[in-house]
Design an enzyme around this catalytic site. Structure first.
Site, mmCIF file in Angstrom:
data_model
loop_
_atom_site.group_PDB
_atom_site.id
_atom_site.type_symbol
_atom_site.label_atom_id
_atom_site.label_comp_id
_atom_site.label_asym_id
_atom_site.label_seq_id
_atom_site.Cartn_x
_atom_site.Cartn_y
_atom_site.Cartn_z
ATOM 1 N N GLU A 67 -9.511 75.058 -30.629
ATOM 2 C CA GLU A 67 -10.808 74.412 -30.830
ATOM 3 C C GLU A 67 -10.828 73.768 -32.220
ATOM 4 O OE1 GLU A 67 -14.177 77.055 -30.974
ATOM 5 O OE2 GLU A 67 -13.001 78.716 -31.748
ATOM 6 N N CYS A 122 -12.755 80.069 -27.648
ATOM 7 C CA CYS A 122 -11.775 81.139 -27.840
ATOM 8 C C CYS A 122 -11.076 81.559 -26.544
ATOM 9 C CB CYS A 122 -12.446 82.357 -28.487
ATOM 10 S SG CYS A 122 -13.267 81.969 -30.032
ATOM 11 N N HIS A 154 -10.762 89.879 -26.676
ATOM 12 C CA HIS A 154 -10.997 88.850 -27.696
ATOM 13 C C HIS A 154 -11.863 89.466 -28.799
ATOM 14 C CE1 HIS A 154 -12.392 85.449 -29.876
ATOM 15 N NE2 HIS A 154 -13.615 85.501 -29.382
#
Lengths: 81, 421
Positions: free
Chosen positions: B85, B117, B251
């Site tokens: 990103e 993400c 994550h």
């Protein structure tokens, strides 16, 4: 269950998540951030609050209220279906 | 170990930068509340220097893997997917630079994936499915998740708004070589679950800025974590959240977030007590935080970094199944799983990631503040630029010691790099 009872449930969860607030007066006009709950603790109150109220909603549906009174209004409306 | 229907990660490497700051020192410097800092479960954060970009991070992660391959093996890399990103161009992907700088052969698919993400998992799944499809038997795919947080280009009044996102945002790249010889981690093919919906939680609406609402992002993450797992359990027979996974890798925006998501799953799915939840977190999840705590949130790379942390520090005396959860704002998420064993742990440890992190240069707050002023950082779309590699003189040794790639100049938008020495 009326709106004030929902508010009382929320305040009860706040005191469970943040025992340091056990003796502190917590009012409808207070926001969870302002009384010292960090972002994860705020989510924890929402999760426990929904559990206590018998609600099972996506968390994102609880986004928006600026204080506990508005949150109680929102949850009360959800309880009414 | 090559076999039809087998795919996964053959080799895995991480580049966690060459400079860092101590997160406690930063929080004290900013006057942030220390009990809240403790809840972040963060120790250090990597800081990208002005002459580093997502390409240099990606190449520094991938090069040690490519260098270990024979020429014949290297020529089987038929796809390079960059996942980010932090893109540097709306059209040309990072992968084109990476492909050149690694000296890969021309008959190769190059592209870039974006979904906040979640990008690293999207790239990994694309690569795995390419291998599983059998359209090019024996082929390998290189997946690189590379992300850099940049605070330097924000306006001067932004520090208050950053609050806890400044100490938790890091930089890093993970390179995964995906093939039908998955020494590091073998995917459970077909075992996955997704949950996605449109939400404006966090975003990068301009070339050099970020925006969002932390509460909404946490809510979306928690919703996705539960629902992606439930979708996984719907697809896979006899799944038990407690018994099916020896380790869990999520994550990691910050460690406290992962702890909250785990607590929610334990309560909702298993009705676990707080004591059970605490023990379970320490045993199944804490190993996955070991590298992330040292670099900060690496966005697209973070779930693979959690996998690496687990593999580096966990008990792999027997093969272990690892449950993985990936989330990207906006939002899309996935719960999936795979198996790793002692051989994977041995191969991962050979790359000595912890030692590489130890060799990073520790920036003083004064040096960090100098970098934040952003005078040496190029904006998105810069046509021409030359980089001063001595902006933090003492940091250069960390680049030179490992002959790392750095940005040298930009000429007519074209980025030129060189190996530090």
């Amino acid at each position: 269950m009326d709106r004030n009872a929902v508010l009382a449930v929320l305040i009860e969860q706040i005191r469970i998540v943040e025992p340091a607030l056990a003796e502190q007066e917590i009012k409808a006009e207070d926001s969870m951030a302002a009384i010292g709950l960090d972002s994860m603790s705020r989510q924890e109150v929402l999760i426990l609050g929904m559990e206590a109220l018998g609600l099972n909603l996506p968390m994102v549906q609880l986004f928006g209220p600026r204080n506990l009174g508005e949150l109680a209004d929102l949850l009360h409306a959800k309880l009414q279906g | 170990m090559s076999a039809a229907g087998t795919a996964g990660i053959e080799a895995l490497n991480f580049y966690g930068g060459s400079a860092y700051i101590d997160v406690r020192e930063l929080c004290e410097h900013r006057g942030l509340d220390m009990p809240r800092f403790e809840n972040l479960l963060m120790r250090e954060k990597t800081v990208a220097l002005p002459y580093e970009d997502p390409v240099s991070f990606a190449v520094n992660a991938a090069r040690p893997l490519v260098d270990r391959l024979s020429a014949a093996e290297r020529d089987r890399i038929e796809m390079v997917v960059t996942c980010t990103e932090s893109g540097i161009d709306f059209g040309k992907s990072l992968s084109t630079y990476v492909h050149k700088l690694l000296g890969l052969k021309p008959n190769c698919r190059l592209f870039e994936i974006k979904q906040a993400c979640y990008s690293g998992t999207a790239g990994l799944q694309m690569a795995i499915n390419f291998i599983l499809s059998g359209t090019s038997p024996g082929a390998k795919a290189l997946v690189i998740a590379s992300d850099i947080s940049r605070f330097a280009l924000a306006d001067a009044n932004a520090i208050q708004e950053w609050a806890y996102s400044e100490p938790s945002s890091g930089a890093g790249a993970v390179a995964a070589l995906v093939s039908d010889t998955p020494w590091i981690w073998r995917v459970d093919a077909g075992a996955y679950g997704n949950h996605a919906f449109e939400v404006m939680d966090t975003c990068r609406p301009g070339p050099d800025n970020e925006a969002g609402d932390a509460d909404l992002s946490l809510m979306a993450y928690l919703d996705c974590c539960e629902q992606a797992y439930r979708d996984y359990a719907r697809r896979v027979a006899d799944v038990d959240f407690r018994g099916s996974f020896d380790y869990l890798c999520f994550h990691t925006p910050f460690g406290g977030m992962v702890k909250g998501a785990h607590r929610q799953l334990m309560r909702k799915i298993l009705r676990a007590t707080p004591a059970e939840t605490e023990e379970d977190f320490a045993r199944r999840m804490a190993p996955g935080l070991s590298f992330g705590q040292r670099v900060g949130n690496t966005a697209g790379a973070s779930v693979l970094l959690a996998l690496a942390g687990t593999l580096a520090t966990g008990d792999f005396s027997q093969p272990r199944r690892i449950g993985m959860f990936s989330y990207g704002s906006g939002c899309c998420s996935e719960f999936f799983s795979g198996v790793a064993d002692a051989e994977g742990q041995r191969r991962l440890r050979e790359l000595a990631w912890g030692e590489a992190l130890d060799r990073r240069y520790r920036l003083s707050m004064a040096e960090y503040e100098t970098l934040l002023r952003g005078n040496d950082v190029i904006r998105f779309g810069t046509k021409d630029a030359q980089f001063d590699h001595r902006i933090v003189p003492d940091a250069w040794a960390a680049f030179a010691a490992d002959k790392r790639l750095v940005l040298d100049r930009v000429a007519a938008y074209h980025r030129e790099y060189r190996w530090a020495e």
